[in-house]
Write a protein that holds these residues in place. Structure first.
Motif, PDB file in Angstrom:
ATOM      1  N   GLY A  10     -42.846  17.008 -81.526  1.00 54.74           N
ATOM      2  CA  GLY A  10     -43.204  16.425 -82.822  1.00 54.74           C
ATOM      3  C   GLY A  10     -44.540  15.714 -82.819  1.00 54.74           C
ATOM      4  N   SER A  11     -44.832  14.988 -81.746  1.00 57.53           N
ATOM      5  CA  SER A  11     -46.115  14.265 -81.702  1.00 57.53           C
ATOM      6  C   SER A  11     -47.298  15.228 -81.658  1.00 57.53           C
ATOM      7  CB  SER A  11     -46.142  13.313 -80.510  1.00 57.53           C
ATOM      8  OG  SER A  11     -45.975  14.028 -79.308  1.00 57.53           O
ATOM      9  N   LEU A  46     -58.327  20.600 -79.544  1.00 54.54           N
ATOM     10  CA  LEU A  46     -57.450  19.445 -79.404  1.00 54.54           C
ATOM     11  C   LEU A  46     -56.537  19.698 -78.222  1.00 54.54           C
ATOM     12  CD1 LEU A  46     -56.269  16.785 -80.416  1.00 54.54           C
ATOM     13  CD2 LEU A  46     -54.867  18.103 -82.010  1.00 54.54           C
ATOM     14  N   GLY A  47     -56.633  18.861 -77.226  1.00 55.09           N
ATOM     15  CA  GLY A  47     -55.834  19.038 -76.013  1.00 55.09           C
ATOM     16  C   GLY A  47     -54.425  18.508 -76.184  1.00 55.09           C
ATOM     17  N   LEU A  48     -53.459  19.408 -76.342  1.00 60.10           N
ATOM     18  CA  LEU A  48     -52.067  18.981 -76.399  1.00 60.10           C
ATOM     19  C   LEU A  48     -51.519  18.755 -74.998  1.00 60.10           C
ATOM     20  CD1 LEU A  48     -50.768  21.318 -79.234  1.00 60.10           C
ATOM     21  CD2 LEU A  48     -51.700  18.994 -79.404  1.00 60.10           C
ATOM     22  N   ARG A  49     -52.154  19.400 -74.035  1.00 58.10           N
ATOM     23  CA  ARG A  49     -51.866  19.225 -72.606  1.00 58.10           C
ATOM     24  C   ARG A  49     -53.182  19.295 -71.867  1.00 58.10           C
ATOM     25  NH1 ARG A  49     -47.427  23.389 -70.441  1.00 58.10           N
ATOM     26  NH2 ARG A  49     -49.185  24.689 -70.944  1.00 58.10           N
ATOM     27  N   ARG A  50     -53.358  18.494 -70.849  1.00 62.62           N
ATOM     28  CA  ARG A  50     -54.614  18.558 -70.096  1.00 62.62           C
ATOM     29  C   ARG A  50     -54.692  19.877 -69.340  1.00 62.62           C
ATOM     30  NH1 ARG A  50     -54.439  16.910 -64.665  1.00 62.62           N
ATOM     31  NH2 ARG A  50     -56.563  16.142 -64.783  1.00 62.62           N
ATOM     32  N   LEU A  60     -60.120  20.754 -71.097  1.00 62.66           N
ATOM     33  CA  LEU A  60     -59.843  19.396 -71.567  1.00 62.66           C
ATOM     34  C   LEU A  60     -59.105  18.616 -70.486  1.00 62.66           C
ATOM     35  CD1 LEU A  60     -58.814  20.407 -75.161  1.00 62.66           C
ATOM     36  CD2 LEU A  60     -60.962  19.392 -74.453  1.00 62.66           C
ATOM     37  N   GLY A  61     -59.576  17.400 -70.225  1.00 62.87           N
ATOM     38  CA  GLY A  61     -59.035  16.608 -69.133  1.00 62.87           C
ATOM     39  C   GLY A  61     -57.937  15.645 -69.513  1.00 62.87           C
ATOM     40  N   HIS A  62     -57.693  15.444 -70.815  1.00 62.20           N
ATOM     41  CA  HIS A  62     -56.710  14.457 -71.254  1.00 62.20           C
ATOM     42  C   HIS A  62     -55.911  14.984 -72.440  1.00 62.20           C
ATOM     43  CE1 HIS A  62     -58.844  11.548 -68.791  1.00 62.20           C
ATOM     44  NE2 HIS A  62     -59.964  11.940 -69.376  1.00 62.20           N
ATOM     45  N   SER A  63     -54.666  14.598 -72.524  1.00 57.78           N
ATOM     46  CA  SER A  63     -53.878  14.902 -73.714  1.00 57.78           C
ATOM     47  C   SER A  63     -54.513  14.185 -74.899  1.00 57.78           C
ATOM     48  CB  SER A  63     -52.437  14.428 -73.548  1.00 57.78           C
ATOM     49  OG  SER A  63     -51.795  15.185 -72.560  1.00 57.78           O
TER      50      SER A  63
END
Length: 84
Positions: A10-11, A46-50, A60-63
């Motif tokens: 959901g987030s 948009l990084g949903l997972r790193r 992408l290095g960060h959620s």
């Protein structure tokens, strides 16, 4: 091309929805002559997972990391860019 299943919590959906809403409002306001909410690029990652081991620009290095990119020609081998 093989099916690539995607899972989201959901987030994750909330982040994507907020970005979509911001993009829609910024686009309408910019077309109406209000440049203040102008977005910094044509494409947003948009990084949903790193995924630091992925090839740029998808490394992408960060959620929840957001990276804006200009419009570019399709990348060879990209499952999103290339036509099916």
């Amino acid at each position: 091309m093989p099916h690539r299943p995607m899972t989201a919590v959901g987030s994750d959906l909330h982040l994507v929805a907020q970005l979509a809403a911001k993009t829609a409002v910024a686009t309408v306001l910019e077309r109406a002559g209000h440049p203040d909410p102008r977005l910094p690029g044509e494409h947003a990652l948009l990084g949903l997972r790193r995924q630091p081991d992925w090839a740029p620009p998808f490394d992408l290095g960060h959620s929840a990391e957001l990276r804006w990119l200009p419009a570019t020609p399709p990348r060879s081998g990209c499952p999103t860019c290339e036509a099916p």
